[in-house]
Design an enzyme around this catalytic site. Structure first.
Site, PDB file in Angstrom:
ATOM      1  CD  GLU A  58      -5.718   5.478   0.361  1.00  0.00           C
ATOM      2  OE1 GLU A  58      -4.762   6.276   0.542  1.00  0.00           O
ATOM      3  OE2 GLU A  58      -5.870   4.451   1.033  1.00  0.00           O
TER       4      GLU A  58
ATOM      5  CG  HIS B  25       0.305   6.227  -0.695  1.00  0.00           C
ATOM      6  ND1 HIS B  25      -0.674   7.024  -1.239  1.00  0.00           N
ATOM      7  CD2 HIS B  25      -0.295   5.567   0.335  1.00  0.00           C
ATOM      8  CE1 HIS B  25      -1.818   6.850  -0.575  1.00  0.00           C
ATOM      9  NE2 HIS B  25      -1.618   5.959   0.383  1.00  0.00           N
TER      10      HIS B  25
ATOM     11  CG  HIS C 231      -1.820   1.182   1.315  1.00  0.00           C
ATOM     12  ND1 HIS C 231      -3.121   1.179   0.857  1.00  0.00           N
ATOM     13  CD2 HIS C 231      -1.599   2.429   1.789  1.00  0.00           C
ATOM     14  CE1 HIS C 231      -3.658   2.370   1.049  1.00  0.00           C
ATOM     15  NE2 HIS C 231      -2.754   3.150   1.629  1.00  0.00           N
ATOM     16  CD  GLU C 232       1.615   3.650   3.668  1.00  0.00           C
ATOM     17  OE1 GLU C 232       1.900   4.729   3.103  1.00  0.00           O
ATOM     18  OE2 GLU C 232       0.528   3.456   4.251  1.00  0.00           O
TER      19      GLU C 232
HETATM   20 ZN    ZN Z   1      -3.070   5.249   1.756  1.00  0.00          ZN
END
Ligand code: ZN
Ligand code: ZN
Length: 496
Positions: A291, A265, A261-262
């Site tokens: 996101e 980003h 997830h990170e």
């Molecule tokens: Zn996030």
């Protein structure tokens, strides 16, 4: 100096101070010893004030006024003025002593929220919540709006979005998701997960995360991975975009997905065109678009069968206890749907319902249709209708998120929009990249990353979210892609 040159120099000053602030933030949340917290807060406070003063400086107002009339500027220069000019006008609209009172009240509200959550005591938090709502409504009045004061707040996170548009997205989405989740639970066969029980060392989990991040193309020459209680990604500047994660010793997947997830980003921030540095455009197009990138790598890639075809041997080598477990079993186990009380633990099917509930409540608070005191009951009622689970204590209900205590209203919808954008953008990538799945199965994510760089990342904030989605996909934002993705994927996993 020419006005345009002076304008750019002014933005570079803001950018450099911002970079220093980011590094201080990163240090604060990953390294800083407890004893240093208090002075650090003072240093951060001082620098923040300096940045704020530069963002509303009279000379910046003069540059903007003159440049907005000038012909022959590039598309980037125009976009910079759009973004910087809007921030200038919004910041300028807030009286400094009002802002200072708000900052003090928010800091008290956060401290009280922590205590209230510990004791599950909503009444303790209630007066602070009421105060934060009052401040938010006042902010909306200062910023100005056309239809709903909520629109003035969401503008901060998702430029161009309104509560009317959100409602138009949410209503049909809820009508699809609520019965689908019921069907999964009543008629579906849940994936096997017992085999995942055990203890998994954090060092080995870290090695797994590093391999996953390398595979998706995160550049360790321009970043690093550290631990944080609440994982985050932070861009210190071009060439330095850092990710953090956390590992649970009794769950070998949770930390891996947090890293992906990170990592998503970070790929976005690492892909912003270097020429946008310190122009006011060197960030993601919005919180929702940002996101969408994290969710894409976490869910549409990381929780897909092609990914597990590739990753299974690495996983088994790291944790030999799983030798013999096929990729498909791991894939299914990574996609359990479980309507639960806590948003941050929610799976990709139920997640949006947590957000809808929060949107409806916070919009009601801001427009005055809902009183703070009614929140615990309204929360329980909505959880029951949407997810069929009801919190016994407010700590697991209305007190679970930090956002409202810090005065963040209008923030929650960006999580949902991220999910929606991610499936629409990914559907487009699948159409345009030949054999995307076959590449992923081999652990080759370069075609997807190259496509995202070209279509999404490099533009930074040049386009507003809606325009960007249209440029990427040729269509307006459309939530039916998400519904189709969810229904196809989970009907198969749950054998409906
Ligand atoms: Zn996030
Ligand atoms: Zn900050």
């Amino acid at each position: 100096m020419d006005t345009l040159a002076a304008y750019k120099e002014h933005l570079r000053d803001i950018g450099k101070l911002g970079s220093a602030l980011s590094l201080l933030h990163w240090d604060q949340r990953t390294q800083l010893p407890n004893g240093g917290q208090e002075t650090r807060a003072e240093v951060v406070g001082k620098l923040t004030k300096m940045v704020f003063e530069l963002s509303i400086a009279d000379e910046l107002g003069r540059y903007l006024e003159e440049l907005e009339k000038r012909e022959g500027l590039s598309e980037e220069e125009r976009a910079s003025m759009r973004v910087v000019g809007k921030a200038y006008r919004r910041n300028k609209a807030i009286p400094p002593d009002f802002y200072e009172r708000f900052a003090i009240a928010a800091s008290k509200a956060e401290t009280t929220w922590e205590k209230a959550k510990e004791r599950s005591d909503f009444l303790l938090f209630r007066p602070h919540l009421e105060e934060m709502v009052e401040y938010a409504r006042q902010f909306a009045e200062y910023y100005g709006y056309e239809e709903s004061p909520y629109d003035a707040l969401i503008e901060e996170y998702e430029p161009g979005m309104t509560s009317r548009e959100l409602r138009a997205v949410i209503e049909p989405l809820r009508q699809e998701l609520v019965p689908f989740i019921k069907r999964l639970q009543e008629e579906g066969t849940p994936p096997e997960t017992d085999f995942l029980r055990g203890t998994f060392s954090k060092e080995e989990q870290r090695s797994l995360s590093l391999q996953a991040l390398r595979a998706i193309g995160y550049d360790f020459d321009a970043g690093r991975l550290d631990l944080a209680v609440h994982p985050f990604t932070i861009s210190i500047g071009p060439g330095d975009v850092r990710v953090t994660t956390r590992f649970l010793v009794d769950d070998p997947l949770s930390g891996l997905f947090s890293s992906l997830h990170e990592g998503g980003h970070a790929l976005y921030d690492q892909g912003i065109a270097p020429k946008l540095r310190w122009t006011g455009l060197d960030e993601g197009a919005s919180y929702g678009i940002h996101e969408s990138q994290s969710r894409m790598w976490e869910n549409l890639v990381g929780r897909s069968l092609p990914f597990w075809d590739f990753f299974q041997p690495i996983f088994v080598e790291t944790f030999p206890a799983f030798s013999g477990v096929p990729a498909e079993t791991l894939y299914r186990a990574a996609n359990v749907v479980n309507p639960s009380l806590i948003r941050v633990e929610a799976d990709e099917v139920t997640y949006n319902l947590h957000i809808m509930l929060r949107f409806e409540l916070e919009e009601g608070l801001i427009t005055g249709k809902i009183a703070a005191g009614d929140l615990p009951d309204l929360w329980r009622d909505a959880m029951d209708r949407y997810l069929g689970v009801v919190p016994e204590k407010d700590a697991d209900g209305v007190l679970q998120d930090v956002h409202w205590s810090s005065g963040l209203f209008g923030y929650f919808p960006s999580y949902m929009l991220g999910n929606l954008y991610s499936s629409q953008i990914f559907a487009c990538a699948q159409k345009e990249i030949p054999d995307l799945d076959a590449h992923s199965t081999r652990g080759d994510f370069a075609p997807l990353l190259t496509w995202l760089r070209e279509r999404v990342h490099r533009f930074g904030m040049i386009y507003e979210p809606k325009d960007l989605v249209k440029r990427i996909t040729g269509e307006n934002p459309d939530s039916s892609y998400f519904v189709r993705y969810i229904e196809e994927k989970y009907s198969q996993i749950y054998k409906l």
